[in-house]
Design a protein around this motif. Structure first.
Motif, PDB file in Angstrom:
ATOM      1  N   GLU A  57     -25.689 -50.097   3.284  1.00  0.00           N
ATOM      2  CA  GLU A  57     -26.560 -50.104   4.463  1.00  0.00           C
ATOM      3  C   GLU A  57     -25.872 -49.599   5.733  1.00  0.00           C
ATOM      4  O   GLU A  57     -26.521 -49.448   6.765  1.00  0.00           O
ATOM      5  CB  GLU A  57     -27.093 -51.523   4.706  1.00  0.00           C
ATOM      6  CG  GLU A  57     -28.002 -51.994   3.593  1.00  0.00           C
ATOM      7  CD  GLU A  57     -28.594 -53.372   3.857  1.00  0.00           C
ATOM      8  OE1 GLU A  57     -28.256 -53.991   4.896  1.00  0.00           O
ATOM      9  OE2 GLU A  57     -29.392 -53.824   3.037  1.00  0.00           O
ATOM     10  N   GLU A  85     -24.323 -47.370   8.635  1.00  0.00           N
ATOM     11  CA  GLU A  85     -24.430 -46.053   9.257  1.00  0.00           C
ATOM     12  C   GLU A  85     -23.040 -45.711   9.768  1.00  0.00           C
ATOM     13  O   GLU A  85     -22.332 -46.581  10.276  1.00  0.00           O
ATOM     14  CB  GLU A  85     -25.413 -46.064  10.426  1.00  0.00           C
ATOM     15  CG  GLU A  85     -26.842 -46.315   9.999  1.00  0.00           C
ATOM     16  CD  GLU A  85     -27.803 -46.330  11.182  1.00  0.00           C
ATOM     17  OE1 GLU A  85     -28.928 -45.853  11.028  1.00  0.00           O
ATOM     18  OE2 GLU A  85     -27.420 -46.839  12.257  1.00  0.00           O
ATOM     19  N   PRO A 137     -27.438 -44.573   5.832  1.00  0.00           N
ATOM     20  CA  PRO A 137     -27.231 -45.510   4.727  1.00  0.00           C
ATOM     21  C   PRO A 137     -27.605 -44.898   3.374  1.00  0.00           C
ATOM     22  O   PRO A 137     -28.535 -44.096   3.282  1.00  0.00           O
ATOM     23  CB  PRO A 137     -28.184 -46.670   5.056  1.00  0.00           C
ATOM     24  CG  PRO A 137     -28.389 -46.589   6.530  1.00  0.00           C
ATOM     25  CD  PRO A 137     -28.331 -45.122   6.861  1.00  0.00           C
TER      26      PRO A 137
END
Length: 168
Positions: free
Chosen positions: A78, A80, A114
């Motif tokens: 997940e 970034e 992600p």
């Protein structure tokens, strides 16, 4: 109603003291924390993390990758990630079969969303790649993808750092 009506005189000193120790922090470039896992050919330093400044949702630091180094195929769950290229040339490959490729040079930013399968490459066989790295969490996540062959095999030099491990 004055613009300071929300201030309470008895809280003023406490509030100033609070922000003095919990407000904006400047981390000098020569004061980065090299007390992170290090591996040959790669040098990572933390500037912003939970341990240093109490950051809850972000990590930032510098990374220097040796010439011609490459990661295996992976994604970061997940997380970034943003990579800012300071010196050198970065090549990114991404997609289900790493079918897309782009290069970045000094002054360029790279955004890795992600769950995107990708491979990170120092595109210059003769010069280190120096970057600033920012990720959306303090917890490093790497999910290796073993059923996709890297287009550029990391046989000569692996890009290894605390979140990108060498194959066993």
């Amino acid at each position: 109603m004055s613009e300071h009506s929300h201030d309470h005189p008895h809280d003023h000193d406490h509030a100033e003291d609070h922000w003095k120790h919990n407000g904006v922090r400047v981390i000098k470039g020569d004061r980065l924390d090299a007390n992170t896992a290090q591996t040959p050919g790669m040098f990572r330093q933390a500037a912003i993390n939970h341990a240093r400044v109490g950051a809850q949702k972000i990590w930032a630091g510098t990374v220097t990758i040796q010439p011609d180094a490459k990661t295996g195929v992976h994604h970061h769950g997940e997380l970034e990630s943003v990579i800012y290229v300071v010196r050198g040339r970065a090549r990114m490959r991404w997609g289900e079969r790493l079918e897309y490729v782009a290069e970045a040079e000094p002054g360029d930013f790279i955004f890795v969303p992600p769950f995107v399968p990708h491979q990170e490459i120092n595109a210059d066989p003769n010069q280190p790649l120096e970057c600033v790295l920012v990720r959306s969490d303090n917890e490093a996540v790497v999910v290796n993808i073993t059923d996709v062959d890297p287009v550029e095999k990391p046989e000569a030099v692996y890009w290894v750092d605390p979140i990108h491990k060498a194959p066993e």
